[in-house]
Structure formats: structure tokens, C-alpha cells
Scaffold this active site. Structure first.
Site, PDB file in Angstrom:
ATOM      1  N   CYS A  11      96.139  -4.666  -4.108  1.00 12.67           N
ATOM      2  CA  CYS A  11      96.993  -3.574  -3.654  1.00 12.67           C
ATOM      3  C   CYS A  11      98.279  -4.198  -3.120  1.00 12.67           C
ATOM      4  O   CYS A  11      98.403  -5.422  -3.079  1.00 12.67           O
ATOM      5  CB  CYS A  11      96.306  -2.653  -2.649  1.00 12.67           C
ATOM      6  N   CYS A  85      99.414  -0.781  -6.980  1.00 14.69           N
ATOM      7  CA  CYS A  85     100.416  -1.847  -6.967  1.00 14.69           C
ATOM      8  C   CYS A  85     101.398  -1.709  -8.119  1.00 14.69           C
ATOM      9  O   CYS A  85     102.304  -2.515  -8.268  1.00 14.69           O
ATOM     10  CB  CYS A  85      99.774  -3.233  -6.953  1.00 14.69           C
ATOM     11  N   CYS A  89     101.489  -6.032 -10.838  1.00 12.91           N
ATOM     12  CA  CYS A  89     100.306  -6.786 -11.230  1.00 12.91           C
ATOM     13  C   CYS A  89     100.499  -7.379 -12.617  1.00 12.91           C
ATOM     14  O   CYS A  89     100.790  -6.655 -13.559  1.00 12.91           O
ATOM     15  CB  CYS A  89      99.075  -5.872 -11.231  1.00 12.91           C
TER      16      CYS A  89
END
Length: 138
Positions: A11, A85, A89
Site C-alpha cells: 500500500c 497504490c 507498483c
């Protein structure tokens, strides 16, 4: 997977959702799974309300520290679970990705964090089942 599966929870701040998920997977998966967590912009510390919510269930995440997301952590994981996120990522073909839509516990009180915690626990139990890992505790 012939060896034990590895899961990375990601996250933004690695201070709430991903830490709770990692705490549950560690507690419930025991030695049957490798657990990592990280954030695209890690906070200075784990959310104290998340720590308190997990402690209510006998899981201590107080000593955890938010960690920065690295390409190596993604490459070393069989499953990458993202939690809000976005595009931060890294993506690698062949990896299993899941995006868990969960409310952010940041800035919320314990009463609001408990349902988030409980949903994370349910999702972790489902993930363990999908990975073929028997929970070590209920």
C-alpha cells in the site's frame, strides 16, 4: 508452487492495510508461507490504531517498520497484493497480482478500523486457501 509461496502486500504508506495483512498472513500461515510488505511512499511508523486493532486479536505488529517497495521484493514474491497504490507498483509478467479495494485506516478511530481489519482477515484466509496453505489457527 513446489516451495512455500511468498506474498507481498503493498500500500502507499505501508503503515495500515499492508501491515495488518502481513500480520494476519504471518499469524495464520505460520511456516507455510513467506510474507513481505512494503509501500511506495513509506510512513515513519505503523499506524498506532492498526497496531491496537490487531492487538485485540492477539497479533502484535507494534515492532514492524514501514519499508520501501523494491523491484526485488516484487520479483521474489509469487503473489503481489496491492491496496490502493495505483501505478506505483512495478508489474512483472507471470506474477499473480490482486488488488484489494479496502478503505484506508489512516486518520480513523478504532471503531472504523475494526471492520477494515476484519475484511483483511477474511481475504487473507481466502488467499491461504487459494495457495493451499492450511491456517495454523482459526
Amino acid at each position: 508452487m513446489s516451495t512455500k509461496p511468498s506474498v507481498l502486500f503493498v500500500c502507499v504508506h505501508n503503515a495500515g492495510r499492508s501491515q495488518m495483512a502481513a500480520g494476519f498472513l504471518t499469524a495464520l500461515g505460520g511456516d507455510g508461507v513467506e510474507v513481505r510488505s512494503a509501500g511506495s511512499m513509506p510512513a515513519d511508523q505503523v499506524n498506532p490504531v492498526a497496531v491496537q486493532a490487531m492487538a485485540e486479536l492477539g497479533i502484535d505488529i507494534a515492532a514492524e517498520q514501514p519499508k520501501v517497495l523494491t523491484t526485488e521484493a516484487v520479483q521474489a514474491s509469487d503473489v503481489v497484493v496491492t491496496m490502493g497504490c495505483g501505478d506505483a507498483c512495478p508489474y512483472f509478467p507471470g506474477k499473480r497480482y490482486e488488488d484489494w479495494k479496502l478503505e484506508d485506516p489512516a486518520g480513523q478511530g478504532l471503531e472504523s478500523v475494526r471492520p477494515i481489519r476484519d475484511e483483511i482477515r477474511a481475504r487473507v484466509l481466502t488467499l491461504l486457501d487459494e495457495l493451499g496453505v492450511t491456517p495454523v489457527r482459526a
